[in-house]
Design an enzyme around this catalytic site. Structure first.
Site: not given
Ligand code: AMP
Ligand code: ZN
Length: 113
Positions: A3, A29, A45, A92, A97, A99
């Site tokens: 994850c 982000d 998690h 979306g 995990h 968030h």
């Molecule tokens: P969601 O689309 O709501 O699942 O959001 C996932 C978010 O995680 C997106 O806005 C991505 O830009 C962000 N994301 C993915 N990988 C990373 C990373 N390594 N570091 C920081 N943010 C990330």
């Molecule tokens: Zn996780």
């Protein structure tokens, strides 16, 4: 467990930390949708909003306790900000995990697209 956000929490994957306590971790982000865009995650998690229950809802409380502190730290508290949870395919969600996105520094429309 494979994850991404668990790996960010344990430091296996680097991140720019914005806030941390015993239950919550928040980081910038990687693909910001606003001048200020922070991802807030529970240190346990939890796959998605669908998995919130009486046993783990304390993490949601801890996240929302952190929200105003993070907003103040980012300097977006006075002008306001948006907090978003994406759940599942239609929501979306791309990382499985739970968030919350805290975004500020610009105005957001409503209804959301
Ligand atoms: P969601 O689309 O709501 O699942 O959001 C996932 C978010 O995680 C997106 O806005 C991505 O830009 C962000 N994301 C993915 N990988 C990373 C990373 N390594 N570091 C920081 N943010 C990330
Ligand atoms: Zn996780």
């Amino acid at each position: 467990m494979d994850c991404l956000f668990c790996k960010i929490i344990n430091g296996e994957v680097p991140s720019t930390k914005v806030f941390e306590n015993d239950m919550v971790y928040a980081f910038r982000d990687i693909s910001p949708q606003a001048p200020e865009h922070v991802v807030i995650v529970p240190k346990e998690h939890i796959k998605s909003a669908n998995e919130i229950n009486a046993g783990n809802v304390k993490y949601i409380s801890a996240i929302w306790e952190a929200v105003p502190q993070i907003a103040k730290q980012l300097g977006v508290d006075a002008d306001g900000y948006r907090v978003v949870n994406n759940c599942g395919k239609n929501g979306g969600q791309t990382v499985d995990h739970l968030h919350f996105h805290l975004m500020g520094g610009r105005e957001f429309g409503w209804p959301a697209g």
